[in-house]
Design a protein around this motif. Structure first.
Motif, short mmCIF file in Angstrom:
data_model
loop_
_atom_site.label_atom_id
_atom_site.label_comp_id
_atom_site.label_asym_id
_atom_site.label_seq_id
_atom_site.Cartn_x
_atom_site.Cartn_y
_atom_site.Cartn_z
N PRO A 42 0.81 -1.21 0.00
CA PRO A 42 0.00 0.00 0.00
C PRO A 42 0.85 1.27 0.00
O PRO A 42 2.03 1.24 0.36
CB PRO A 42 -0.82 -0.11 1.29
N LEU A 43 0.21 2.36 -0.40
CA LEU A 43 0.90 3.65 -0.50
C LEU A 43 0.72 4.42 0.80
O LEU A 43 -0.36 4.44 1.39
CB LEU A 43 0.28 4.42 -1.67
N LEU A 54 5.40 6.79 -0.40
CA LEU A 54 6.16 5.58 -0.72
C LEU A 54 5.31 4.35 -0.42
O LEU A 54 4.26 4.45 0.23
CB LEU A 54 7.48 5.53 0.05
N HIS A 55 5.76 3.22 -0.92
CA HIS A 55 5.06 1.97 -0.67
C HIS A 55 5.72 1.21 0.47
O HIS A 55 6.95 1.18 0.56
CB HIS A 55 5.10 1.08 -1.92
N ARG A 66 -1.60 6.08 5.84
CA ARG A 66 -2.06 5.38 4.64
C ARG A 66 -2.76 6.36 3.71
O ARG A 66 -3.67 7.06 4.13
CB ARG A 66 -3.07 4.28 5.02
N LEU A 106 12.46 6.66 -6.68
CA LEU A 106 11.25 6.57 -5.86
C LEU A 106 10.45 7.88 -5.86
O LEU A 106 9.22 7.86 -5.95
CB LEU A 106 11.60 6.14 -4.43
N CYS A 145 6.57 8.00 -7.42
CA CYS A 145 5.45 8.55 -6.65
C CYS A 145 4.76 9.66 -7.42
O CYS A 145 3.53 9.75 -7.41
CB CYS A 145 5.94 9.10 -5.31
N GLU A 198 2.64 8.12 -10.03
CA GLU A 198 1.47 7.45 -9.47
C GLU A 198 0.32 8.41 -9.16
O GLU A 198 -0.83 8.01 -9.15
CB GLU A 198 1.85 6.67 -8.20
N ARG A 249 2.39 1.53 -9.41
CA ARG A 249 3.82 1.21 -9.45
C ARG A 249 4.05 -0.09 -10.20
O ARG A 249 4.95 -0.19 -11.05
CB ARG A 249 4.37 1.11 -8.02
N MET A 270 3.96 -8.62 3.25
CA MET A 270 2.51 -8.34 3.20
C MET A 270 1.75 -9.32 4.10
O MET A 270 0.84 -8.93 4.83
CB MET A 270 1.98 -8.45 1.76
#
Lengths: 94, 332
Positions: free
Chosen positions: A6-7, A26-27, A55, B94, B98, B101, B107, B314
């Motif tokens: 997630p961003l 950033l992720h 988030r 990066l 961003c 995005e 991404r 994750m």
């Protein structure tokens, strides 16, 4: 399933007692990693003393098309500004 | 440049524009920044995704030629400096991803397009770095050329792109100076070391000139990008500026620019110089440079080898969230 992390939006407080300021995004998989990554991505040259991560999905933004209706009401209230009031020169700085 | 041959749109005259497009162009002409989620022409959005994406890919792929020398830097200090520089390049990539995005591309989509060859990165990174002097030449010439392009882009019309450029430019001058510092050391060293520096200049001079993209007379679609302030200067303007800046720096080092026709032109107040071999440029862009397969291969391998790690983190995050939720329930 997409495993895209997630961003997160990154806010950093600079050295001089300023507010946290948005610097980018950033992720990261979770908040802890977001802070670690933000340290590497946004403070490689001592740019901050504190980091907030949020988030991106949790941010609610005003809509750009409402720019007019949202801010118009403040236009008619000139008396909120100090320059609205005439103070005689003899009084000096006020 | 870091974004070469970005496909743009044909430009429109004012009569052909819709009222929305006219209002948009007026904002740009007033130097207002365009922010994410605001209305923008589809062509503006698409061109920016291509350009910022290509720029980001270049930063990331650009780590590879220099990464090659981290383990073989001549001193511990040089190694620490090179590591910091390569880490900066990752950071620049990066920031730019961003920014891209915010235009509604993910991404993963951008990376997929890089890995499948549908998006490009700068031609310069398809050349090998054969000696330590190449680290000097890359910092001095490649980062020098990049700065030339990026400084004006700080004023670009798209807010997130402009802010990324401002951050990048602040960090970039360290890169060029560390490169020139390596060249100065080499040129003050043994005859072999100086010859190595000359050889690096010989190999990187024309590829560096190619970074600015084809000559203006062959550069299609520049007009629309310039009207939108996505592109701030023409390719030839920037190339001329780069040559004028770099030649005296080469002279200071006692190195010879590998161009017999290089000559100061008093009338134009700049150097006359030879064009690079454009057929080589187009071959490299098309995938046939000396290192294309190796560079892209390294990116794809890193992405695939890292899949288990991305997925693992994750899974860990999901589990931790579940546990926290269960604990909250128990407490209620």
């Amino acid at each position: 399933m997409s495993s895209e992390w997630p961003l997160w939006e990154i806010f950093i407080r600079g050295q001089h007692g300023l507010n946290h300021r948005h610097v980018g995004s950033l992720h990261a998989p979770d908040a802890e990693m977001a802070i670690r990554n933000a340290r590497d991505v946004y403070t490689r040259r001592n740019e901050g003393v504190s980091i907030w991560v949020v988030r991106s999905n949790d941010i609610t933004a005003s809509s750009p098309s409402e720019k007019g209706p949202l801010y118009d009401p403040s236009n008619s209230k000139v008396y909120r500004h100090p320059t609205f009031y005439d103070i005689p020169d003899e009084i000096g700085h006020m | 440049m870091y974004a070469q041959l970005v496909k743009s749109e044909g430009s429109k005259s004012r009569d052909e524009m819709t009222p929305e497009e006219i209002a948009f162009q007026d904002r740009i002409d007033r130097n207002e920044k365009i922010e994410p989620k605001e209305w923008m022409p589809e062509g503006y959005r698409k061109t920016l995704i291509r350009q910022i994406g290509q720029h980001a890919h270049s930063e990331i792929v650009g780590q590879l030629p220099e990464g090659n020398w981290i383990t073989r830097a001549p001193t511990l200090e040089r190694k620490a400096i090179l590591l910091a520089k390569v880490q900066d390049e990752a950071g620049h990539g990066l920031y730019l991803y961003c920014a891209a995005e915010t235009l509604g591309v993910s991404r993963d989509e951008l990376l997929e397009k890089l890995h499948s060859g549908n998006m490009k990165y700068s031609s310069i990174f398809n050349y090998p770095t054969l000696t330590w002097a190449d680290m000097g030449a890359v910092g001095w010439l490649v980062d020098g050329a990049a700065i030339m392009n990026q400084v004006p882009l700080q004023r670009t019309s798209y807010g997130p792109y402009s802010r990324a450029m401002i951050r990048i430019c602040k960090e970039e001058s360290f890169h060029q100076r560390q490169g020139y510092d390596i060249m100065m050391k080499m040129c003050a060293g043994t005859p072999e070391q100086k010859a190595m520096a000359q050889d690096a200049l010989n190999r990187f001079w024309y590829p560096a000139l190619m970074m600015f993209g084809p000559s203006d007379k062959d550069s299609v679609h520049s007009a629309q990008s310039m009207a939108w302030k996505i592109k701030m200067n023409t390719n030839d303007e920037l190339r001329q500026k780069f040559v004028d800046q770099t030649v005296p720096q080469a002279e200071y080092l006692g190195l010879t620019v590998p161009d017999p026709d290089l000559k100061w032109n008093e009338d134009k107040g700049g150097y006359d110089f030879s064009e690079p071999d454009w057929s080589e440029f187009f071959a490299v862009i098309a995938g046939n440079g000396p290192c294309n397969a190796e560079r892209l291969g390294a990116r794809v391998k890193a992405w695939e080898d890292g899949a288990w790690f991305r997925e693992g983190l994750m899974a860990h995050a999901a589990k931790a969230e579940d546990r926290a939720r269960a604990a909250r329930h128990a407490a209620e």
